[in-house]
Design an enzyme around this catalytic site. Structure first.
Site: not given
Ligand SMILES: Nc1ccccc1C(=O)C[C@H](N)C(=O)O
Ligand SMILES: [Zn+2]
Ligand SMILES: [Zn+2]
Length: 205
Positions: A47, A53, A57, A17
């Site tokens: 992640h 998840d 989370h 990310w």
């Molecule tokens: N690692 C992150 C860093 C910043 C913002 C979001 C994420 C996420 O992981 C969100 C995603 N909905 C997820 O579950 O993988």
């Molecule tokens: Zn996710």
């Molecule tokens: Zn995730």
């Protein structure tokens, strides 16, 4: 017996990310110093790569990784091809037989360059979680890093799946997998307090 590895390899180059912690492995205590062994140290966002998840989370009061129901991550799973769509809703799965399916893996093929974090992914529409719950699905896996659009802050799919008792497996690598029925093994580590876990995900016929 053939195992199909559906995990993304974790290397220095594995995309994560934007702004999050990439995978880093270092020999923190080399044999030359310890006298007997190389001792590694791992730093990464949970992640990065193929992972589950935990509800914590996206929900401060949700289950953490050590509390996840392990039986969901081992057992019969169906791989369904939903490639070529911008998003997936109940309509997209209406013609597919999901009777008796507990673990569903969606092959979206929307993360085309594994070396870079995708700019856009196939996401789930809000009518999908209730539809899947009605079919008896308890675990949903995808070949993308999120079940929601990447820029989403409300995370309707994460919350919708959670409200319907469906657990999330993200970042699978399904390119080489024919749609059909398999046994899935993708166990989270026994991490106390965590918001998820990297997994080694495999399928066997
Ligand atoms: N690692 C992150 C860093 C910043 C913002 C979001 C994420 C996420 O992981 C969100 C995603 N909905 C997820 O579950 O993988
Ligand atoms: Zn996710
Ligand atoms: Zn995730």
């Amino acid at each position: 017996m053939k195992l199909y590895d559906i995990s993304r390899p974790l290397t220095k180059a594995t995309p994560t990310w934007p702004g999050d912690t990439a995978f880093q492995y270092t020999v923190n205590w080399p044999k030359s110093e310890s006298g007997s062994v190389n001792v590694g140290k791992l730093v990464m966002s949970i992640h990065t790569g193929t992972h589950v998840d935990a509800p914590f989370h996206f929900d401060d009061h949700g289950k953490t990784t050590l509390e996840l129901p392990l039986d969901l991550y081992v057992g019969a799973a169906r791989v369904v091809d939903v490639s070529g769509r911008a998003s997936i809703g109940a309509d997209d799965l209406a013609g597919i037989d999901l009777s008796g399916v507990t673990r569903l893996l969606l092959k979206t093929m929307s993360w085309s360059e594994p070396e870079t974090f995708p700019a856009e992914i196939c996401y789930l529409r809000p009518d999908l979680p209730p539809f899947l719950a009605e079919k008896g699905i308890r675990l949903l896996g995808l070949d993308v890093p999120s079940v929601d659009p990447l820029e989403s802050k409300e995370l309707p799919a994460h919350h919708g799946l959670h409200q319907h008792g469906i657990y999330i497996l993200e970042g699978l690598l399904l390119d080489a997998i024919e749609p059909g029925d398999y046994e899935l093994i993708a166990l989270p580590l026994a991490l106390s307090g965590a918001d998820g876990s990297p997994v080694r995900a495999v399928l066997r016929r």
